[in-house]
Design an enzyme around this catalytic site. Structure first.
Site, short mmCIF file in Angstrom:
data_model
loop_
_atom_site.label_atom_id
_atom_site.label_comp_id
_atom_site.label_asym_id
_atom_site.label_seq_id
_atom_site.Cartn_x
_atom_site.Cartn_y
_atom_site.Cartn_z
N ALA A 1 -1.95 1.19 -6.96
CA ALA A 1 -2.51 2.05 -6.35
C ALA A 1 -4.24 2.49 -6.43
CB ALA A 1 -1.53 3.26 -6.45
N LYS B 1 7.17 1.40 -8.00
CA LYS B 1 7.08 0.33 -7.96
C LYS B 1 9.10 0.62 -7.81
CE LYS B 1 6.31 -2.41 -6.45
NZ LYS B 1 6.35 -2.72 -5.06
N ASP C 1 2.39 5.67 -7.30
CA ASP C 1 2.11 5.42 -5.88
C ASP C 1 1.40 6.64 -5.85
OD1 ASP C 1 3.17 2.19 -6.38
OD2 ASP C 1 1.93 2.80 -5.47
#
Ligand code: MRU
Length: 352
Positions: free
Chosen positions: A53, A253, A242
């Site tokens: 990110a 993830k 993220d």
């Protein structure tokens, strides 16, 4: 190691370039790509040569700077449209990590507020802003490392997922930098790194980084993590994020949620380390986050080799959502946030 480097022109004949490590080729090949093209940066993000990110935010900012330099005309209006087109292209690369959009919004604001002073001036300001975003990212990684290390005792065994190191940021990493900082402070740290199917960021990238740094790391398959928890071999879990919503839902993830559920069951602290640029104040609950779906071939093939029958149905979300009740703390560059996150996140932004 820096995953991204801005190369200023060495003479009036040469152009500014972005240099990045091609993460798809690691760990077998350490290949660096230099480009003066925004389209190449967008393609690299899409195919995950650049990933993680914070790194997406930094790379996208440099992508806008390259697009500004690429413009060769004289009309302000054309320049504006051309750079706005580049921002649109970069926004279309990956949907989940908010850092990408956060950085592109900053670049757009600089473009809009400087275009009236002419193209050359706007280009200078755009380049400056991209460099500032990168420098902030480096400082942010250092602060996350220091803040997070206060939560790590001596002789701790840590489980981590995906890759959150220097490769995933413009600096030295987020969750992984907590580990590295604790190690540098002399604490005896052991790490278990999930391989992270399907693209193997843990096996290929985290293991590459941790072994280069001399940290005691053991690679496990994703499904081994809960077995290790049951055997009381994990003291702490640390992952990145993220996108984090206002009330503390964590997009990270795929597989992060499994670990968080298991950590709660086994009474193991589950920490998330991420910069404030990963917090999306516009979203409240996890279901509002757009989850990227990846190409089925990433599941039916591994490292270029077919592993499933042809014509099978595949579902491949790149991220999952961990609810706030499973998260023990969120480590940011400013402070460590504790539940209830809606309150602690708002207080942190209010005290800025
Ligand atoms: O699909 P990726 O490899 O870009 O996903 C990366 C992650 O999920 C990381 O945990 C997250 O971006 C934090 S990186 C510091």
């Amino acid at each position: 190691m820096r995953s991204l480097k801005w190369l200023a022109p060495i003479s009036s004949q040469t152009k500014s370039k972005l240099r990045f490590i091609d993460q798809t080729r690691l760990p077998l090949e350490e290949t660096y790509i230099e480009t003066d093209s925004c389209e190449v940066v967008a393609k690299a993000i899409r195919k995950m040569s650049i990933r993680g990110a914070p790194a997406l935010g930094v790379a996208a900012a440099y992508g806008v700077a390259l697009a500004a330099f690429q413009y060769s005309g004289k009309e302000k209006e054309d320049f504006l449209n051309s750079v706005l087109g580049a921002i649109k292209l970069l926004k279309s690369t990956r949907p989940t990590a908010v850092n990408l959009f956060w950085s592109l919004e900053r670049m757009m604001a600089v473009l809009n507020s400087n275009i009236e002073y002419g193209i050359d001036f706007a280009i200078k300001k755009i380049e400056e802003e991209a460099i500032i975003i990168h420098e902030e990212d480096i400082r942010m990684c250092d602060s996350i490392g220091k803040n997070g290390a206060t939560l790590i005792n001596d002789s701790t065994t840590i489980l981590t997922h995906c890759n959150t190191g220097a490769l995933a940021t413009g600096g030295d990493g987020t969750a992984q930098n907590v580990i590295v900082t604790a190690h540098r402070q002399g604490k005896k740290i052991k790490v278990y790194a999930d391989e992270t199917r399907p693209l193997l960021q843990g096996a290929r990238l985290t293991m590459w980084e941790l072994t280069n740094l001399g940290i005691d790391a053991t690679l496990i398959t994703d499904s081994t993590a809960t077995f290790l928890m049951q055997q009381k071999k994990i003291d702490v879990v640390i992952t990145g994020a993220d996108r984090i919503t206002l009330s503390g839902y964590i997009a990270n993830k795929i597989g992060t949620y499994n670990i968080a559920v298991a950590a709660k069951f086994h009474k193991i602290p589950f920490f998330v380390a991420a910069p404030t640029s990963t917090i999306d104040l516009n979203l409240k609950i996890g279901s509002e986050i757009i989850i990227e779906e990846r190409n089925p071939s990433e599941v039916t093939e591994t490292l270029g080799r077919r592993i499933a029958p042809y014509n099978v149905k595949v579902f491949s979300p790149a991220f999952d959502i961990t609810p706030p009740e499973l998260v023990s703390a969120i480590i940011t560059e400013k402070e460590i946030l504790y539940p209830p996150y809606e309150t602690s996140i708002q207080q942190m932004f209010a005290s800025k």
